[in-house]
Design a protein around this motif. Structure first.
Motif, PDB file in Angstrom:
ATOM      1  N   LEU A   1       0.524  -1.343   0.011  1.00  0.00           N
ATOM      2  CA  LEU A   1      -0.120  -0.356   0.059  1.00  0.00           C
ATOM      3  C   LEU A   1       1.016   1.434   0.344  1.00  0.00           C
ATOM      4  O   LEU A   1       2.227   1.378   0.656  1.00  0.00           O
ATOM      5  CB  LEU A   1      -0.895   0.218   1.404  1.00  0.00           C
ATOM      6  CG  LEU A   1      -2.033  -1.202   1.496  1.00  0.00           C
ATOM      7  CD1 LEU A   1      -2.258  -1.192   2.681  1.00  0.00           C
ATOM      8  CD2 LEU A   1      -2.770  -1.113   0.306  1.00  0.00           C
ATOM      9  N   THR A   2       0.640   2.333  -0.462  1.00  0.00           N
ATOM     10  CA  THR A   2       1.111   4.176  -0.606  1.00  0.00           C
ATOM     11  C   THR A   2       1.123   4.591   1.032  1.00  0.00           C
ATOM     12  O   THR A   2       0.439   3.731   1.807  1.00  0.00           O
ATOM     13  CB  THR A   2       0.910   4.651  -1.410  1.00  0.00           C
ATOM     14  OG1 THR A   2      -0.833   5.081  -1.856  1.00  0.00           O
ATOM     15  CG2 THR A   2       0.818   3.880  -2.948  1.00  0.00           C
ATOM     16  N   ALA A   3       2.071   5.297   0.887  1.00  0.00           N
ATOM     17  CA  ALA A   3       1.902   5.920   2.169  1.00  0.00           C
ATOM     18  C   ALA A   3       0.170   6.426   2.559  1.00  0.00           C
ATOM     19  O   ALA A   3      -0.353   6.710   4.011  1.00  0.00           O
ATOM     20  CB  ALA A   3       2.906   6.719   2.177  1.00  0.00           C
ATOM     21  N   ALA A   4      -0.119   7.414   1.607  1.00  0.00           N
ATOM     22  CA  ALA A   4      -1.086   7.863   1.422  1.00  0.00           C
ATOM     23  C   ALA A   4      -2.760   6.931   1.524  1.00  0.00           C
ATOM     24  O   ALA A   4      -3.625   7.377   1.705  1.00  0.00           O
ATOM     25  CB  ALA A   4      -1.604   8.596   0.217  1.00  0.00           C
ATOM     26  N   ALA A   5      -2.450   5.154   1.256  1.00  0.00           N
ATOM     27  CA  ALA A   5      -3.613   4.398   1.344  1.00  0.00           C
ATOM     28  C   ALA A   5      -3.619   4.126   2.461  1.00  0.00           C
ATOM     29  O   ALA A   5      -4.606   4.076   3.624  1.00  0.00           O
ATOM     30  CB  ALA A   5      -2.974   3.057   0.729  1.00  0.00           C
TER      31      ALA A   5
END
Length: 212
Positions: free
Chosen positions: A87-91
């Motif tokens: 997962l991305t940091a934003a997710a």
């Protein structure tokens, strides 16, 4: 991270405070019956009211983080076991917020046979029973919330799209009642399961049938 005990058996919990205040209020009511001055009873009645607010606040706060832990933990474990990108940091940041009831339902709808593939069948079966019971309990929240009125949506679609903390009303039983005690231990398992899968993977001890 281990969540604190949230049971009536615990000596100092959000549940213990209102229960003790209720008993004190009942005793004071008997003691002041027929007397002109009832300041003790008034004070204890106010204490009970404040204890109700305290209990509800702690319960809702616990729900926010426990439900987020389930959705985030499921998302990470699902990606790890499925061999998909992280997962991305934003997710991850978004998943740290309280999920909608629909998001929680979706996370709880993934069978343990898909997530706990590094575990023995007996272990998976036990957790699968817990998952199904918790999913059923969350579905029960929707049924209860639909009857509240007072600005709470009456349709299942709108309720699944919303968050429990937005639907809770002080003059009713908490929507998390009977569910939170199941949710907490379920949420606690994910760090261990992610770590266990990675450890088994590095050791080459995973079963051959890896989910894709």
């Amino acid at each position: 991270m281990d969540f604190p005990a949230f049971t009536e058996a615990a000596p100092v919990t959000a549940l213990a405070v209102p229960h003790r205040s209720y008993r004190l209020e009942e005793n004071a009511e008997m003691y002041t019956h027929g007397r002109a001055l009832a300041h003790d009873l008034d004070a204890l009645h106010e204490l009970s009211r404040l204890a109700d607010h305290y209990e509800r606040g702690v319960g809702l706060l616990t729900w926010r983080y426990a439900s987020a832990a389930v959705v985030l933990g499921t998302s990470i474990l699902d990606r790890v076991t499925g061999g998909r990108p992280a997962l991305t940091a934003a997710a991850v940041t978004a998943l740290c917020e309280e999920p909608t009831l629909g998001q929680l339902r979706d996370a709880l709808s993934i069978p343990c046979t898909d997530l706990l593939i590094a575990r023995e069948p007996v272990f998976r079966d036990r957790h699968e029973e817990e998952r199904q019971a918790l999913l059923h309990a969350v579905e029960g929240i929707i049924e209860c919330a639909a009857e509240l009125g007072d600005g709470v949506p009456g349709t299942a679609a709108a309720l699944w799209a919303g968050r429990l903390t937005a639907f809770d009303r002080l003059d009713t039983d908490p929507l998390y009642e009977g569910v939170l005690t199941r949710l907490l231990p379920f949420a606690e398992q994910f760090p261990n399961e992610i770590s266990w899968y990675l450890k088994q993977s590095r050791a080459g001890a995973l079963p051959r049938q890896i989910r894709t």
